[in-house]
Write a protein that holds these residues in place. Structure first.
Motif, short mmCIF file in Angstrom:
data_model
loop_
_atom_site.label_atom_id
_atom_site.label_comp_id
_atom_site.label_asym_id
_atom_site.label_seq_id
_atom_site.Cartn_x
_atom_site.Cartn_y
_atom_site.Cartn_z
N GLN A 65 0.73 -1.13 -0.17
CA GLN A 65 0.00 0.01 0.04
C GLN A 65 0.97 1.13 0.00
OE1 GLN A 65 -0.95 -2.02 3.34
NE2 GLN A 65 -1.44 -3.55 1.77
N ALA A 66 1.67 1.34 0.75
CA ALA A 66 2.62 2.51 0.79
C ALA A 66 3.47 2.79 -0.48
CB ALA A 66 3.68 2.38 2.03
N TRP A 67 3.74 1.73 -1.08
CA TRP A 67 4.65 1.67 -2.42
C TRP A 67 3.50 2.14 -3.39
CZ3 TRP A 67 3.47 -1.29 -7.06
CH2 TRP A 67 4.33 -1.20 -7.94
N TYR A 68 2.17 1.87 -3.22
CA TYR A 68 1.32 2.39 -4.42
C TYR A 68 1.08 3.85 -4.06
CZ TYR A 68 -0.42 -2.03 -6.17
OH TYR A 68 -0.71 -3.35 -7.04
N LEU B 236 -10.00 1.07 5.94
CA LEU B 236 -9.70 0.15 4.60
C LEU B 236 -8.83 -0.87 5.02
CD1 LEU B 236 -9.61 0.41 1.67
CD2 LEU B 236 -7.46 1.53 1.55
N SER B 237 -9.45 -1.74 5.30
CA SER B 237 -8.82 -3.24 5.76
C SER B 237 -8.03 -3.80 4.56
CB SER B 237 -9.74 -4.25 6.24
OG SER B 237 -9.33 -5.50 6.58
N CYS B 238 -6.71 -3.94 4.63
CA CYS B 238 -5.91 -4.67 3.58
C CYS B 238 -5.42 -6.14 4.26
CB CYS B 238 -4.63 -3.63 3.27
SG CYS B 238 -5.25 -2.16 2.97
N ASP B 239 -6.07 -6.64 4.89
CA ASP B 239 -5.70 -8.26 5.24
C ASP B 239 -6.36 -9.14 4.64
OD1 ASP B 239 -3.76 -7.62 7.83
OD2 ASP B 239 -5.18 -6.44 8.46
N THR C 46 -11.13 -5.18 0.23
CA THR C 46 -9.85 -4.93 -0.74
C THR C 46 -9.39 -6.42 -0.95
OG1 THR C 46 -8.27 -4.81 1.05
CG2 THR C 46 -9.48 -2.89 0.30
N MET C 47 -8.75 -6.74 -1.70
CA MET C 47 -7.81 -7.95 -2.12
C MET C 47 -6.17 -7.44 -2.32
SD MET C 47 -5.99 -9.80 -4.16
CE MET C 47 -6.28 -10.11 -5.76
N VAL C 48 -5.21 -7.80 -1.50
CA VAL C 48 -3.94 -7.59 -1.73
C VAL C 48 -3.31 -8.90 -2.01
CG1 VAL C 48 -4.30 -5.58 -0.03
CG2 VAL C 48 -3.77 -7.67 0.92
N ASP C 49 -2.21 -8.47 -2.86
CA ASP C 49 -1.32 -9.53 -3.14
C ASP C 49 -0.17 -9.17 -3.54
OD1 ASP C 49 -0.38 -12.08 -3.92
OD2 ASP C 49 -1.97 -12.29 -5.64
#
Length: 457
Positions: A46-49, A176-179, A216-219
């Motif tokens: 997320q911080a990279w985006y 915003l949950s990113c888990d 969200t979906m994080v990968d």
């Protein structure tokens, strides 16, 4: 050459080549995001985006990172003015990028008041989370565990910060949950509502009206950074970076279009803003995460250390392919254009990347918090369709062996009880104790105790 006095910082940023860093002026960026759980994954994802979005011209989305469990990340980042390197590794080589999105790191309980002030700042529009499954403080049945959701939890900080926003007449926040939780936004909404019902019902009503909870979906695969990694990065950058993270070149972020106010233009730098995250989330949880957990326990049982070693074993690769293609994929209702066979093929290639050095024991942590959405939901979907899941059952048996201490001490929030059960029972008895009627794990997989005995005997 010695680098110990040459630590990455704003002062030394000029030593980093322009092609390996952002171009915006950090000192002119307001903090718009408060992020809980500023570990390696957040910094590589997320911080990279967000850094890329600001570099593309979207301003005032700097991040305040919050650490609830340890000051280690603050000790790494604060002397570096929040700067750190993302090292993307593939068989083709390493690409480095210095990220400037993180402006400060606050630590519980030392910076309690500062965290609450950040949440209640008019510049803040988003509170986001990568606190892992156990950070949501759920009981075995998925409800809020009040004993764990006390002072210092995300619920404690959110309600105190949001209460100040309400008092000051400010807008709500996007939460915003990113888990890796199925339906993560809805889960956070449900759990925060339960917390407010017990502590401040009027605030709960305000939150329901003014805040949103996108799913969200994080990968992105992000192994733990080693000293060797830091040395390699130091030799390339010519500055020392104690907060560097290592990752793969692949990354994906799918976000439900459900925001309470302004947000970064993440879609301009690769994120996908969609009306329904579920197809992507389900595929990722059951295919990628499910296969990862299977590789962890089966690979450790076979004597391997890293993911690429385990997937290189023909027998384990066959089991993982079976899990993804024959057990998980048939349970996913796909979105238009979503190809699960292609996804499975890409996952195998990602697992086989030897440059990442992703440790199986890292993936095997906190199994009790991961298995419900990674395996049990797949098992239940196949049960109702009349299909068997031999690959997941084999992985489950390997998890039982892990709980018995075959791979060393067990790191899990339920470790004491799980290891006690596993150490005195057979596989079949352990399965009944965990997944049978009244068992420890969530009752997702609706299979009889007789069937459990048969499957695990």
């Amino acid at each position: 050459m010695t680098f110990t006095q040459n630590r990455l910082s704003s002062e030394r940023l000029a030593q980093v080549s322009a092609g390996s860093r952002f171009s915006y002026n950090r000192t002119q960026q307001a903090i718009g995001i408060v992020h809980f759980g500023i570990g390696a994954f957040h910094r590589a994802h997320q911080a990279w985006y967000t850094d890329r979005a600001m570099d593309a011209g979207d301003r005032n989305w700097a991040t305040c990172g919050v650490s609830l469990r340890s000051k280690n990340v603050a000790d790494q980042l604060t002397p570096q003015d929040g700067l750190y390197t993302v090292a993307e590794r593939s068989e083709r080589g390493t690409h480095l990028c210095v990220v400037g999105a993180v402006q400060e790191v606050l630590v519980h309980p030392r910076d309690c008041n500062a965290i609450i002030e950040r949440l209640s700042s008019p510049d803040t529009h988003i509170a986001s989370f990568t606190v892992t499954e156990k950070g949501y403080c759920r009981s075995a049945d998925g409800s809020l565990d009040p004993d764990r959701a006390g002072a210092g939890s995300i619920y404690d900080y959110l309600t105190r910060g949001l209460a100040l926003r309400k008092e000051r007449g400010l807008s709500g926040l996007t939460l915003l949950s990113c888990d890796n939780l199925a339906d993560n936004g809805r889960q956070l909404e449900r759990l925060l509502k339960a917390y407010c019902a017990e502590n401040d019902a009027q605030l709960g009503e305000w939150i329901a009206t003014n805040c949103t909870f996108p799913c969200t979906m994080v990968d992105r695969i992000v192994p733990a950074t080693t000293d060797a990694d830091r040395t390699d990065i130091m030799e390339i950058l010519q500055v020392q970076d104690e907060a560097a993270v290592v990752t793969e070149s692949f990354t994906q972020w799918v976000i439900e279009d459900k925001f309470a106010g302004p947000r970064p233009a993440w879609e301009q730098v690769g994120a996908e803003i969609v009306s329904d995250v579920a197809p992507y989330e389900t595929a990722k949880l059951r295919m990628l995460n499910g296969a990862h957990s299977a590789l962890a326990y089966l690979g450790l049982k076979a004597g391997y250390t890293f993911v690429h070693e385990a997937i290189g074993d023909p027998a384990l690769r066959s089991l993982v392919e079976q899990l993804m293609r024959e057990e998980a994929a048939p349970t996913v209702a796909t979105a238009d254009g979503q190809s699960l066979p292609s996804y499975a093929e890409a996952l195998i290639a990602r697992f086989a990347n030897p440059a990442l050095q992703h440790k199986l024991i890292q993936i095997g942590m906190d199994g009790s918090q991961k298995i419900p959405q990674r395996w049990l939901e797949t098992l239940e979907a196949n049960r109702t369709a009349g299909r068997q899941c031999p690959a997941i059952i084999a992985a489950m048996k390997a998890w039982f062996a892990h709980l018995r201490g075959d791979n060393g001490p067990v790191e899990d929030p339920m470790a004491d009880r799980l290891t006690e059960i596993a150490s005195r029972t057979s596989d079949a008895q352990c399965a009944v104790a965990l997944f049978g009627e009244g068992g420890m794990m969530p009752r997702i997989w609706q299979v009889s105790e007789e069937k459990l005995q048969a499957l695990f005997s």
